[in-house]
Design a protein around this motif. Structure first.
Motif, PDB file in Angstrom:
ATOM      1  N   VAL A 192      20.928  16.908  17.500  1.00 32.80           N
ATOM      2  CA  VAL A 192      21.223  17.162  16.228  1.00 32.80           C
ATOM      3  C   VAL A 192      20.493  16.516  15.163  1.00 32.80           C
ATOM      4  CG1 VAL A 192      23.156  16.762  14.664  1.00 32.80           C
ATOM      5  CG2 VAL A 192      23.260  17.488  16.699  1.00 32.80           C
ATOM      6  N   TYR A 193      19.983  17.515  14.123  1.00 28.56           N
ATOM      7  CA  TYR A 193      18.850  16.996  13.482  1.00 28.56           C
ATOM      8  C   TYR A 193      19.883  16.385  11.822  1.00 28.56           C
ATOM      9  CZ  TYR A 193      15.497  18.402  15.649  1.00 28.56           C
ATOM     10  OH  TYR A 193      14.010  18.708  16.589  1.00 28.56           O
ATOM     11  N   TYR A 194      19.761  15.633  11.372  1.00 29.13           N
ATOM     12  CA  TYR A 194      20.045  15.313  10.044  1.00 29.13           C
ATOM     13  C   TYR A 194      19.963  14.907   9.212  1.00 29.13           C
ATOM     14  CZ  TYR A 194      23.962  13.701  13.091  1.00 29.13           C
ATOM     15  OH  TYR A 194      24.808  14.129  14.498  1.00 29.13           O
ATOM     16  N   CYS A 195      19.703  14.834   7.546  1.00 31.09           N
ATOM     17  CA  CYS A 195      18.717  14.310   6.289  1.00 31.09           C
ATOM     18  C   CYS A 195      19.696  13.094   6.574  1.00 31.09           C
ATOM     19  CB  CYS A 195      18.608  15.379   5.403  1.00 31.09           C
ATOM     20  SG  CYS A 195      20.490  15.964   4.725  1.00 31.09           S
ATOM     21  N   ASN A 196      18.559  12.552   5.210  1.00 34.08           N
ATOM     22  CA  ASN A 196      18.537  11.327   5.226  1.00 34.08           C
ATOM     23  C   ASN A 196      18.264  10.980   3.390  1.00 34.08           C
ATOM     24  OD1 ASN A 196      17.276   8.299   4.159  1.00 34.08           O
ATOM     25  ND2 ASN A 196      18.965   8.561   5.323  1.00 34.08           N
ATOM     26  N   LEU A 197      19.102  10.971   2.295  1.00 31.35           N
ATOM     27  CA  LEU A 197      18.295  11.112   0.763  1.00 31.35           C
ATOM     28  C   LEU A 197      18.649   9.885   0.665  1.00 31.35           C
ATOM     29  CD1 LEU A 197      18.398  13.855   1.519  1.00 31.35           C
ATOM     30  CD2 LEU A 197      18.365  14.322  -0.561  1.00 31.35           C
ATOM     31  N   ASN A 198      17.409   9.112  -0.245  1.00 32.07           N
ATOM     32  CA  ASN A 198      16.838   8.209  -0.973  1.00 32.07           C
ATOM     33  C   ASN A 198      18.142   8.345  -2.688  1.00 32.07           C
ATOM     34  OD1 ASN A 198      15.583   5.662  -2.529  1.00 32.07           O
ATOM     35  ND2 ASN A 198      17.420   4.808  -0.752  1.00 32.07           N
ATOM     36  N   ILE A 199      19.263   8.035  -3.577  1.00 28.83           N
ATOM     37  CA  ILE A 199      18.929   9.342  -3.859  1.00 28.83           C
ATOM     38  C   ILE A 199      19.971   7.594  -5.086  1.00 28.83           C
ATOM     39  CG2 ILE A 199      20.740  10.768  -5.680  1.00 28.83           C
ATOM     40  CD1 ILE A 199      21.192  11.790  -2.756  1.00 28.83           C
ATOM     41  N   GLN A 200      19.385   7.823  -6.871  1.00 29.86           N
ATOM     42  CA  GLN A 200      19.991   7.000  -7.583  1.00 29.86           C
ATOM     43  C   GLN A 200      20.714   7.809  -8.323  1.00 29.86           C
ATOM     44  OE1 GLN A 200      16.778   4.950 -10.540  1.00 29.86           O
ATOM     45  NE2 GLN A 200      17.941   3.984 -11.596  1.00 29.86           N
ATOM     46  N   GLN A 201      22.035   7.962  -8.592  1.00 26.27           N
ATOM     47  CA  GLN A 201      23.202   8.154  -8.939  1.00 26.27           C
ATOM     48  C   GLN A 201      23.346   8.214 -10.446  1.00 26.27           C
ATOM     49  OE1 GLN A 201      25.842   6.303  -5.936  1.00 26.27           O
ATOM     50  NE2 GLN A 201      26.591   8.040  -6.870  1.00 26.27           N
ATOM     51  N   THR A 202      23.535   8.225 -11.167  1.00 28.96           N
ATOM     52  CA  THR A 202      23.519   8.748 -12.778  1.00 28.96           C
ATOM     53  C   THR A 202      24.184   7.135 -12.797  1.00 28.96           C
ATOM     54  OG1 THR A 202      25.819   9.477 -12.637  1.00 28.96           O
ATOM     55  CG2 THR A 202      24.003  11.113 -12.947  1.00 28.96           C
ATOM     56  N   SER A 203      24.987   6.612 -12.355  1.00 31.88           N
ATOM     57  CA  SER A 203      25.426   4.836 -12.733  1.00 31.88           C
ATOM     58  C   SER A 203      24.520   3.790 -12.407  1.00 31.88           C
ATOM     59  CB  SER A 203      26.637   4.948 -11.609  1.00 31.88           C
ATOM     60  OG  SER A 203      25.704   4.594 -10.201  1.00 31.88           O
ATOM     61  N   GLY A 204      23.084   3.874 -12.157  1.00 32.86           N
ATOM     62  CA  GLY A 204      22.651   3.243 -11.951  1.00 32.86           C
ATOM     63  C   GLY A 204      21.584   2.844  -9.852  1.00 32.86           C
ATOM     64  N   ARG A 205      23.394   2.675  -9.548  1.00 31.54           N
ATOM     65  CA  ARG A 205      22.868   2.580  -8.035  1.00 31.54           C
ATOM     66  C   ARG A 205      22.568   3.553  -7.499  1.00 31.54           C
ATOM     67  NH1 ARG A 205      28.371   1.115  -4.224  1.00 31.54           N
ATOM     68  NH2 ARG A 205      27.418   0.653  -2.407  1.00 31.54           N
ATOM     69  N   THR A 206      20.956   2.389  -6.105  1.00 27.24           N
ATOM     70  CA  THR A 206      20.683   3.452  -5.435  1.00 27.24           C
ATOM     71  C   THR A 206      21.227   3.687  -4.044  1.00 27.24           C
ATOM     72  OG1 THR A 206      18.706   3.317  -7.822  1.00 27.24           O
ATOM     73  CG2 THR A 206      18.017   3.620  -4.472  1.00 27.24           C
ATOM     74  N   SER A 207      20.944   4.400  -3.719  1.00 29.69           N
ATOM     75  CA  SER A 207      21.942   4.605  -1.767  1.00 29.69           C
ATOM     76  C   SER A 207      21.076   5.533  -1.359  1.00 29.69           C
ATOM     77  CB  SER A 207      23.055   4.169  -1.803  1.00 29.69           C
ATOM     78  OG  SER A 207      24.104   3.351  -2.513  1.00 29.69           O
ATOM     79  N   ASP A 208      21.385   5.247   0.295  1.00 30.20           N
ATOM     80  CA  ASP A 208      21.357   5.825   1.020  1.00 30.20           C
ATOM     81  C   ASP A 208      22.264   7.106   1.462  1.00 30.20           C
ATOM     82  OD1 ASP A 208      18.268   4.525   3.685  1.00 30.20           O
ATOM     83  OD2 ASP A 208      18.134   6.172   1.072  1.00 30.20           O
ATOM     84  N   PHE A 209      21.855   8.764   1.652  1.00 28.98           N
ATOM     85  CA  PHE A 209      23.235   8.777   2.237  1.00 28.98           C
ATOM     86  C   PHE A 209      22.505  10.365   3.287  1.00 28.98           C
ATOM     87  CE2 PHE A 209      26.040   8.815  -2.134  1.00 28.98           C
ATOM     88  CZ  PHE A 209      25.392   8.451  -2.483  1.00 28.98           C
ATOM     89  N   TRP A 210      23.191  10.450   3.645  1.00 36.48           N
ATOM     90  CA  TRP A 210      23.332  11.742   5.004  1.00 36.48           C
ATOM     91  C   TRP A 210      24.018  12.689   5.120  1.00 36.48           C
ATOM     92  CZ3 TRP A 210      20.197  10.048   8.585  1.00 36.48           C
ATOM     93  CH2 TRP A 210      19.366   8.614   8.795  1.00 36.48           C
ATOM     94  N   GLY A 211      23.321  13.655   6.135  1.00 37.02           N
ATOM     95  CA  GLY A 211      24.000  15.467   6.212  1.00 37.02           C
ATOM     96  C   GLY A 211      25.330  14.878   6.948  1.00 37.02           C
TER      97      GLY A 211
END
Length: 120
Positions: A92-111
């Protein structure tokens, strides 16, 4: 909120090719590193490839020369082109994105994960 949608997994014969996609949407300001990981049954999740905001790529040794990671910043999408697939690429292949949201918070997100099966 941020949503990630993966697509492209399938059953393919050894030597075949697949292209995975992972599209992010929602309250996104900027996406920094993007990556693909995989997890085979009974094994730990492992890094496959990453790409930075500027396009610098990094690959696990077991996919070098066969897989290519790329990104489209305008579409908030990361791709994984997989060629010369082997049965051991089954996972199973998962993507992982390090995203800065418009709120300013930066987090890792998984598909949600997409199944790739390489078998004759």
């Amino acid at each position: 909120q941020v949503q990630l949608v993966e697509s492209g997994g399938a059953l393919v014969q050894p030597g075949g090719s697949l292209r995975l996609s992972c599209a992010a949407s929602g309250s996104i300001f900027r996406i920094y590193n993007m990556g693909w990981y995989r997890q085979a049954p009974g094994k730990q999740r492992e890094l496959v490839a990453t790409v930075t905001w500027s396009g610098t790529t990094n690959y696990a040794d077991f996919v070098k020369g066969r897989f290519t990671i790329s990104r489209d910043n305008a579409k908030n999408t990361v791709y994984l082109q997989m060629n010369s697939l082997k049965p051991e690429d089954t996972a199973v292949y998962y993507c992982n994105l390090n995203i800065q949201q418009t709120s300013g918070r930066t987090s890792d997100f998984w598909g949600q994960g997409t199944q790739v099966t390489v078998s004759s």
